[in-house]
Design a protein around this motif. Structure first.
Motif, PDB file in Angstrom:
ATOM      1  N   THR A 254       0.813  -1.215   0.016  1.00 26.25           N
ATOM      2  CA  THR A 254      -0.202   0.089  -0.089  1.00 26.25           C
ATOM      3  C   THR A 254       0.824   1.280  -0.211  1.00 26.25           C
ATOM      4  OG1 THR A 254       0.013   0.133   2.484  1.00 26.25           O
ATOM      5  CG2 THR A 254      -1.881  -1.038   1.150  1.00 26.25           C
ATOM      6  N   ASP A 255       2.285   1.045  -0.179  1.00 21.40           N
ATOM      7  CA  ASP A 255       3.088   2.140  -0.116  1.00 21.40           C
ATOM      8  C   ASP A 255       4.366   1.849  -0.888  1.00 21.40           C
ATOM      9  OD1 ASP A 255       3.921   4.958   0.027  1.00 21.40           O
ATOM     10  OD2 ASP A 255       4.146   4.698   2.135  1.00 21.40           O
ATOM     11  N   SER A 256       5.167   2.844  -1.170  1.00 19.89           N
ATOM     12  CA  SER A 256       6.575   2.293  -1.935  1.00 19.89           C
ATOM     13  C   SER A 256       7.603   3.307  -1.503  1.00 19.89           C
ATOM     14  CB  SER A 256       6.472   2.189  -3.605  1.00 19.89           C
ATOM     15  OG  SER A 256       6.026   3.433  -3.622  1.00 19.89           O
ATOM     16  N   LEU A 257       8.768   2.868  -1.678  1.00 17.19           N
ATOM     17  CA  LEU A 257       9.997   3.827  -1.154  1.00 17.19           C
ATOM     18  C   LEU A 257       9.971   4.952  -2.195  1.00 17.19           C
ATOM     19  CD1 LEU A 257      12.518   4.574   0.188  1.00 17.19           C
ATOM     20  CD2 LEU A 257      13.884   3.185  -1.676  1.00 17.19           C
ATOM     21  N   GLY A 258       9.460   4.829  -3.414  1.00 18.59           N
ATOM     22  CA  GLY A 258       9.271   6.140  -4.441  1.00 18.59           C
ATOM     23  C   GLY A 258       8.353   7.036  -3.991  1.00 18.59           C
ATOM     24  N   GLU A 259       7.265   6.621  -3.667  1.00 21.42           N
ATOM     25  CA  GLU A 259       6.128   7.502  -2.916  1.00 21.42           C
ATOM     26  C   GLU A 259       6.579   7.988  -1.685  1.00 21.42           C
ATOM     27  OE1 GLU A 259       2.081   5.451  -3.410  1.00 21.42           O
ATOM     28  OE2 GLU A 259       3.459   4.102  -3.674  1.00 21.42           O
ATOM     29  N   GLN A 260       7.251   7.240  -0.855  1.00 19.84           N
ATOM     30  CA  GLN A 260       7.625   7.861   0.427  1.00 19.84           C
ATOM     31  C   GLN A 260       8.606   8.810   0.148  1.00 19.84           C
ATOM     32  OE1 GLN A 260       9.667   4.378   2.367  1.00 19.84           O
ATOM     33  NE2 GLN A 260       7.947   4.143   3.789  1.00 19.84           N
ATOM     34  N   ILE A 261       9.488   8.910  -0.823  1.00 21.97           N
ATOM     35  CA  ILE A 261      10.595   9.988  -1.277  1.00 21.97           C
ATOM     36  C   ILE A 261       9.669  11.176  -1.857  1.00 21.97           C
ATOM     37  CG2 ILE A 261      12.320  10.725  -2.745  1.00 21.97           C
ATOM     38  CD1 ILE A 261      13.380   7.745  -2.403  1.00 21.97           C
ATOM     39  N   GLN A 262       8.857  10.878  -2.687  1.00 22.96           N
ATOM     40  CA  GLN A 262       7.965  11.811  -3.147  1.00 22.96           C
ATOM     41  C   GLN A 262       7.272  12.818  -2.389  1.00 22.96           C
ATOM     42  OE1 GLN A 262       7.751  13.087  -7.118  1.00 22.96           O
ATOM     43  NE2 GLN A 262       7.607  14.572  -5.433  1.00 22.96           N
ATOM     44  N   ARG A 263       6.861  11.992  -1.134  1.00 18.71           N
ATOM     45  CA  ARG A 263       5.992  12.707  -0.284  1.00 18.71           C
ATOM     46  C   ARG A 263       6.773  13.660   0.602  1.00 18.71           C
ATOM     47  NH1 ARG A 263       3.277   7.876   0.827  1.00 18.71           N
ATOM     48  NH2 ARG A 263       4.447   7.448   2.459  1.00 18.71           N
ATOM     49  N   ALA A 264       8.006  13.162   1.027  1.00 22.59           N
ATOM     50  CA  ALA A 264       8.871  13.543   1.949  1.00 22.59           C
ATOM     51  C   ALA A 264       9.628  14.831   1.258  1.00 22.59           C
ATOM     52  CB  ALA A 264       9.964  12.873   2.326  1.00 22.59           C
ATOM     53  N   PHE A 265       9.791  14.901   0.037  1.00 20.87           N
ATOM     54  CA  PHE A 265      10.243  15.825  -0.849  1.00 20.87           C
ATOM     55  C   PHE A 265       9.358  16.083  -2.030  1.00 20.87           C
ATOM     56  CE2 PHE A 265      13.445  13.324   1.211  1.00 20.87           C
ATOM     57  CZ  PHE A 265      14.051  14.419   2.019  1.00 20.87           C
ATOM     58  N   PRO A 266       8.332  17.048  -1.896  1.00 20.47           N
ATOM     59  CA  PRO A 266       7.540  17.253  -2.847  1.00 20.47           C
ATOM     60  C   PRO A 266       8.010  18.147  -3.986  1.00 20.47           C
ATOM     61  CG  PRO A 266       6.880  18.382  -0.737  1.00 20.47           C
ATOM     62  CD  PRO A 266       7.954  17.664  -0.467  1.00 20.47           C
ATOM     63  N   GLY A 267       9.109  18.731  -3.644  1.00 21.31           N
ATOM     64  CA  GLY A 267       9.583  19.832  -4.714  1.00 21.31           C
ATOM     65  C   GLY A 267      10.378  19.034  -5.689  1.00 21.31           C
ATOM     66  N   VAL A 268      10.936  17.536  -5.661  1.00 24.21           N
ATOM     67  CA  VAL A 268      11.689  16.819  -6.270  1.00 24.21           C
ATOM     68  C   VAL A 268      10.822  16.127  -7.344  1.00 24.21           C
ATOM     69  CG1 VAL A 268      12.062  15.080  -5.152  1.00 24.21           C
ATOM     70  CG2 VAL A 268      13.965  15.712  -6.471  1.00 24.21           C
ATOM     71  N   LYS A 269      11.371  15.894  -8.615  1.00 21.40           N
ATOM     72  CA  LYS A 269      10.494  15.047  -9.423  1.00 21.40           C
ATOM     73  C   LYS A 269      11.067  13.645  -9.307  1.00 21.40           C
ATOM     74  CE  LYS A 269      10.099  19.436 -12.014  1.00 21.40           C
ATOM     75  NZ  LYS A 269      10.580  20.176 -13.320  1.00 21.40           N
TER      76      LYS A 269
END
Lengths: 231, 231
Positions: free
Chosen positions: B123-138
């Protein structure tokens, strides 16, 4: 050979027809045969109701889970993963013991939205749950990584140049399933991953399969494992 | 282009060398550069210590995570998944914002024995965790489904006739990563799975990858997606 298939959905029907045509005597099992026969609506995927399908396949008989299990020398779990353990309990341990059970189900959970997630993953698998719950049955996890049509007619995709997997604790059971996949369905490439704990691999592939289905717009695909020279 | 790679292991080294050779200016980032340079023992996989590798690659500079991030117009997360969020926090949000981050890490957890399980899944992934933690990075999840050599030299396996995946929220970022995969590494077949939530698919493929590695005895493999005609 007498084969019992648990389930009456498109997977059970496709495999049942294919195995009956290959010369086996197939019986499908369901919780309540009268209720299954009485359904008049297509299922959630738009497949015709069971009675319409059975009218075209009068040689494939429908019974209870226990009747299908008693009939089969080899058994196939083609129920939805969420109901697999209940179906097998209804089949009865005495009808399972000593037999090979091809577990082709996936523990999909749509309760948290689409695409489905898995109800068991990572440190356990449906294949292991079934093996633990029914220690006398010889569980061989296989075919869960492709849709029903590709399971039964693998040569329709890239002339069969793609892979299916086996996970199970008994080498002889895996050898018999490998033979059935090859001789009755036409699978060219079967990889033995190891014991039943390796079922976590093919089950956890489902989330990628679901996204590939979305990206390709077509469920008739599979993966071919291609290897280079070792370093 | 200036590229910053987080990590100093075999994945960071292989990609760094490949990208530097392709004409980019690569800088690797680590938590403590002095400590990384001081290591005298091979790593847990038998690779030579970083200093020995760097002596052969003097044009690839080592710095802190923040220095590598400030250097890069495009960034690559090649840290171990368990340390990725900490590495990115050390890199600093200001050095990440607006940039593309190729996330090639896997959230592997070896604490429960081998093969590793995943520390985040389903129900989650490392990719999503990173995107949530750093919303300004693509964030663009990619390459995590193959080993380091196949990432950088895909043509060495079946002449490149196999697939890699993209997951990310920004179409333009995925287009640039696709171009880099094609032009600098030689990838022939790239499938866009969709937004960053689709990273669950390729990350959850890892348990199958690990069992295939065991069955094949060689990490230089990949999967080719083969499709039949739609029904």
């Amino acid at each position: 050979m007498n084969i019992g298939i648990f389930g009456t959905g498109v997977v059970a029907r496709t495999l049942g027809e294919r195995l009956q045509t290959a010369g086996h005597a197939v019986r499908l099992g369901t919780r309540d045969p009268a209720q299954t026969r009485a359904r008049a609506e297509p299922d959630g995927y738009g497949n015709p109701p069971f009675a319409a399908w059975q009218a075209q396949h009068p040689d494939i008989r429908l019974g209870t889970y226990a009747e299908a299990a008693a009939h089969g020398e080899l058994l196939v779990n083609a129920t939805q993963g969420a109901g697999s353990l209940e179906a097998l309990r209804a089949a009865g341990e005495g009808n399972l013991d000593g037999k090979i059970l091809m577990d082709i189900a996936n523990p999909l959970d749509s309760s948290r939205g689409m695409p489905p997630s898995l109800s068991v993953a990572n440190t356990d698998s449906l294949g292991e749950q079934i093996q633990r719950a029914f220690p006398g049955v010889k569980v061989v996890k296989t075919l869960n990584t492709v849709n029903a049509r590709v399971m039964a007619y693998p040569r329709e995709v890239a002339d069969g140049e793609h892979h299916v997997f086996l996970s199970g604790n008994e080498a002889e059971a895996k050898a018999r399933v490998r033979q059935l996949l090859r001789d009755d369905f036409g699978w060219r490439h079967v990889i033995d991953l190891g014991d039943i704990t390796t079922a976590r691999g093919p089950e956890m592939y489902l989330p990628l399969w679901l996204r590939l289905w979305g990206a390709l717009g077509n469920g008739r695909f599979n993966i071919k494992v291609v290897a280079g020279e070792a370093a």
